[in-house]
Motif scaffolding. Structure first.
Motif: not given
Length: 389
Positions: A178-181, A183-186, A206-207, A209-223
């Protein structure tokens, strides 16, 4: 003889017995104990003295090479760091490290504190150098990794943070995905600012990949999907976010309504609104849904929805909006009173935070993925309740 009288007679006997026992206990203590106690107080007086300002005087105070003495010097170094006297703190911790006859674990403990000294002084390159030395240690390796990650986060060096975190992940049992995810979001945020869409999407992949439950990455992908007019994919991603982190619904509700409108799928939109009606919602969700119902149907239906929802989950913000609605419905001679109530509620709400860190209690009105107070990731969430959402 009464019991109180007996107690008064026994008190001197007990005191004498205690004194005798203490003397015997002191007599059994080795000379080394008294030598250490004497040296400890001498060193403490010198180290805390405002007159001991020179390097020579401080080094002269570091008498003895016992573990207890070394721990005392480390503690005093920490004391100086808290006081902002960084030169003394560094000197004390470095002196322990330099005593090669000390056990390696106590010298490594001093290295941890020395790195903190340098970091507090803003000498980040020196702190990093000390921490890399600690990575070779068998005693404080986890502390070194943690401190390095905090250092790279402070510098916003996300690529280096990823390298350290992945290395840490291989050498420990901690779950750092989750922490690495994050970092990739940043990195994705940085790429987005530079207009590099391909790199942004790659970082988000990549985010995940490291954390499939990363809500932040999913929200950014949705945007990104919405920007690309792929509204159906955006809605599916927002559904994922809601299932993983329901408390983030206020952060996504407006974007979801925008996607529904762009698709032109009114039946799907109505199903979504129906689901909202059947649950207890945060204020932002209620407010946005009210506006959509007014656009689709009528103000009367929107007001009814709003009142039902506010009764189900009361909040100061909801009460404020409901009171505003009453201004035009009130009698002319009552409207000024209602306006006063609205103004009072505005002042109360203005000072109320919307977000709180579940770890340190930090509060604010802006959503942070990393708490500004304690530095933890994913610890800040929406305040749900009368004073919040």
């Amino acid at each position: 003889m009464s019991v109180p009288d007996l107690l008064w007679l026994l008190l001197p006997v007990a005191a004498a017995a205690g004194w005798f026992a203490a003397r015997r206990s002191d007599a059994r203590k080795p000379d080394a104990f008294w030598d250490y106690t004497k040296n400890f107080h001498q060193d403490l007086n010198v180290l805390l003295s405002e007159q001991a300002d020179t390097t020579a005087e401080l080094f002269e105070a570091l008498s003895g090479t016992s573990r207890d003495t070394a721990e005392t010097h480390i503690a005093l170094g920490n004391h100086y760091r808290r006081r902002g006297e960084m030169e003394r703190a560094v000197l004390l911790h470095q002196s322990v490290i330099d005593k090669t006859e000390l056990q390696s674990d106590i010298r490594d403990a001093a290295r941890v504190e020395l790195a903190r000294d340098y970091r507090s002084a803003g000498l980040l390159d020196r702190a990093e150098s000390v921490l890399h030395q600690l990575l070779e240690s068998e005693h404080r390796r986890a502390d070194a990794y943690d401190s390095l990650l905090q250092l790279h986060e402070q510098e916003a060096d996300w690529q280096q943070a990823i390298t350290v975190a992945m290395d840490f992940d291989r050498h420990s049992e901690r779950e750092l995905g989750p922490r690495i995810a994050h970092y990739y979001c940043e990195l994705a945020v940085q790429s987005q600012r530079q207009g590099d869409r391909a790199e942004t999407e790659a970082s988000l992949s990549r985010a995940i990949h490291h954390d499939p439950r990363c809500a932040r990455a999913l929200m950014m992908q949705a945007a990104l999907a919405q920007e690309n007019a792929d509204h159906d994919r955006a809605l599916k991603l927002y559904d994922q976010v809601e299932s993983l982190r329901p408390e983030l619904m206020p952060e996504t509700i407006d974007a979801r309504f925008t996607a529904f409108k762009a698709l032109g799928d009114q039946e799907r939109l109505l199903q979504f609104i129906k689901r909202i009606r059947e649950q207890r919602n945060a204020y932002s969700v209620i407010r946005s849904t009210r506006q959509i119902i007014a656009e689709l149907h009528s103000d009367a239906l929107a007001d009814r929805f709003f009142k039902d929802q506010i009764l189900r989950r009361p909040s100061l913000r909801g009460l404020r909006d409901w009171t505003r609605d009453q201004i035009e419905l009130s009698k002319p001679d009552e409207r000024d009173k209602v306006r006063v109530i609205c103004n009072l509620l505005d002042q109360v709400i203005e000072d109320k935070p919307v977000y709180r860190c579940n770890s340190c209690g930090f509060q604010g009105n802006v959503m942070h993925w990393r708490c500004p107070g304690c530095g933890r990731w994913d610890s800040v969430s929406t305040i749900i309740g009368v004073e919040g959402e």
